[in-house]
Write a protein that holds these residues in place. Structure first.
Motif, PDB file in Angstrom:
ATOM      1  N   THR A  34       0.819  -1.216   0.000  1.00 50.36           N
ATOM      2  CA  THR A  34       0.000   0.000   0.000  1.00 50.36           C
ATOM      3  C   THR A  34       0.849   1.261   0.000  1.00 50.36           C
ATOM      4  OG1 THR A  34      -0.142  -0.048   2.412  1.00 50.36           O
ATOM      5  CG2 THR A  34      -1.942  -1.095   1.183  1.00 50.36           C
ATOM      6  N   SER A  35       2.161   1.132  -0.073  1.00 52.05           N
ATOM      7  CA  SER A  35       2.989   2.335  -0.001  1.00 52.05           C
ATOM      8  C   SER A  35       2.847   3.193  -1.250  1.00 52.05           C
ATOM      9  CB  SER A  35       4.458   1.963   0.226  1.00 52.05           C
ATOM     10  OG  SER A  35       4.962   1.246  -0.886  1.00 52.05           O
ATOM     11  N   GLY A  36       2.604   2.595  -2.412  1.00 56.60           N
ATOM     12  CA  GLY A  36       2.467   3.373  -3.635  1.00 56.60           C
ATOM     13  C   GLY A  36       1.037   3.757  -3.939  1.00 56.60           C
ATOM     14  N   SER A  37       0.094   2.888  -3.595  1.00 57.56           N
ATOM     15  CA  SER A  37      -1.312   3.139  -3.891  1.00 57.56           C
ATOM     16  C   SER A  37      -2.160   2.217  -3.028  1.00 57.56           C
ATOM     17  CB  SER A  37      -1.603   2.873  -5.362  1.00 57.56           C
ATOM     18  OG  SER A  37      -2.989   2.924  -5.615  1.00 57.56           O
ATOM     19  N   MET A  38      -3.243   2.745  -2.505  1.00 51.61           N
ATOM     20  CA  MET A  38      -4.215   1.921  -1.804  1.00 51.61           C
ATOM     21  C   MET A  38      -4.973   1.107  -2.859  1.00 51.61           C
ATOM     22  SD  MET A  38      -3.794   2.526   1.359  1.00 51.61           S
ATOM     23  CE  MET A  38      -5.286   1.847   2.095  1.00 51.61           C
ATOM     24  N   PRO A  39      -5.643   0.023  -2.450  1.00 53.84           N
ATOM     25  CA  PRO A  39      -6.499  -0.698  -3.402  1.00 53.84           C
ATOM     26  C   PRO A  39      -7.550   0.244  -3.974  1.00 53.84           C
ATOM     27  CG  PRO A  39      -6.230  -1.962  -1.388  1.00 53.84           C
ATOM     28  CD  PRO A  39      -5.625  -0.610  -1.134  1.00 53.84           C
ATOM     29  N   PHE A  40      -7.977   0.012  -5.201  1.00 50.79           N
ATOM     30  CA  PHE A  40      -9.019   0.853  -5.757  1.00 50.79           C
ATOM     31  C   PHE A  40     -10.052   0.026  -6.507  1.00 50.79           C
ATOM     32  CE2 PHE A  40      -7.189   0.916 -10.008  1.00 50.79           C
ATOM     33  CZ  PHE A  40      -5.829   0.877  -9.795  1.00 50.79           C
ATOM     34  N   TYR A  41     -11.237   0.640  -6.665  1.00 50.96           N
ATOM     35  CA  TYR A  41     -12.422  -0.023  -7.198  1.00 50.96           C
ATOM     36  C   TYR A  41     -12.984   0.778  -8.363  1.00 50.96           C
ATOM     37  CZ  TYR A  41     -12.146  -2.128  -2.573  1.00 50.96           C
ATOM     38  OH  TYR A  41     -11.709  -2.764  -1.447  1.00 50.96           O
ATOM     39  N   GLU A  42     -13.631   0.062  -9.279  1.00 51.99           N
ATOM     40  CA  GLU A  42     -14.286   0.710 -10.407  1.00 51.99           C
ATOM     41  C   GLU A  42     -15.391  -0.230 -10.913  1.00 51.99           C
ATOM     42  OE1 GLU A  42     -11.633   1.508 -13.641  1.00 51.99           O
ATOM     43  OE2 GLU A  42     -13.028   2.852 -14.629  1.00 51.99           O
ATOM     44  N   MET A  43     -16.481   0.331 -11.399  1.00 56.02           N
ATOM     45  CA  MET A  43     -17.563  -0.457 -11.995  1.00 56.02           C
ATOM     46  C   MET A  43     -17.693  -0.039 -13.456  1.00 56.02           C
ATOM     47  SD  MET A  43     -19.067  -2.432  -9.623  1.00 56.02           S
ATOM     48  CE  MET A  43     -20.800  -2.652  -9.867  1.00 56.02           C
ATOM     49  N   GLU A  44     -18.007  -1.008 -14.291  1.00 54.23           N
ATOM     50  CA  GLU A  44     -18.127  -0.756 -15.724  1.00 54.23           C
ATOM     51  C   GLU A  44     -19.424  -1.385 -16.209  1.00 54.23           C
ATOM     52  OE1 GLU A  44     -14.524  -1.208 -18.399  1.00 54.23           O
ATOM     53  OE2 GLU A  44     -15.659  -3.020 -18.846  1.00 54.23           O
ATOM     54  N   CYS A  45     -20.218  -0.625 -16.949  1.00 46.11           N
ATOM     55  CA  CYS A  45     -21.456  -1.134 -17.521  1.00 46.11           C
ATOM     56  C   CYS A  45     -21.125  -2.075 -18.686  1.00 46.11           C
ATOM     57  CB  CYS A  45     -22.327   0.025 -18.021  1.00 46.11           C
ATOM     58  SG  CYS A  45     -23.878  -0.544 -18.777  1.00 46.11           S
ATOM     59  N   MET A  46     -21.784  -3.233 -18.734  1.00 41.50           N
ATOM     60  CA  MET A  46     -21.537  -4.197 -19.801  1.00 41.50           C
ATOM     61  C   MET A  46     -22.460  -3.978 -21.002  1.00 41.50           C
ATOM     62  SD  MET A  46     -19.021  -5.649 -18.414  1.00 41.50           S
ATOM     63  CE  MET A  46     -18.671  -6.797 -19.709  1.00 41.50           C
ATOM     64  N   SER A  47     -23.370  -2.979 -20.907  1.00 43.29           N
ATOM     65  CA  SER A  47     -24.289  -2.696 -22.010  1.00 43.29           C
ATOM     66  C   SER A  47     -23.863  -1.487 -22.826  1.00 43.29           C
ATOM     67  CB  SER A  47     -25.695  -2.448 -21.460  1.00 43.29           C
ATOM     68  OG  SER A  47     -26.158  -3.587 -20.766  1.00 43.29           O
TER      69      SER A  47
END
Ligand SMILES: [Zn+2]
Length: 78
Positions: free
Chosen positions: A18-31
């Motif tokens: 985590t020293s360079g970046s914390m975990p991150f999240y993203e959602m993507e529409c499949m339509s």
């Protein structure tokens, strides 16, 4: 006289980095091509998906969770 190569192998373990970046999240529409903003918390992208579903009727999303790992030699117990 040929020298024999000596190689030592250690057991390795993965640790979350985590020293360079914390975990991150993203959602993507499949339509369609829409996607949420990238966030360090999953709630924002999930709320975006619900809002997008309500506005468009698109109901299938891909969640992306990215985190980093570092491989380190396993500590030897004595
Ligand atoms: Zn969509």
């Amino acid at each position: 006289m040929a020298m024999a190569a000596i190689r030592r192998f250690a057991d390795w373990v993965l640790k979350v980095e985590t020293s360079g970046s914390m975990p991150f999240y993203e959602m993507e529409c499949m339509s369609c091509d829409a996607s949420s903003v990238v966030s360090e918390e999953p709630g924002g992208p999930q709320n975006w998906a619900l809002k997008h579903a309500g506005q468009t009727g698109h109901g299938l999303f891909r969640a992306m969770h990215t985190c980093f790992f570092r491989a380190v030699p396993k500590a030897v117990k004595q």
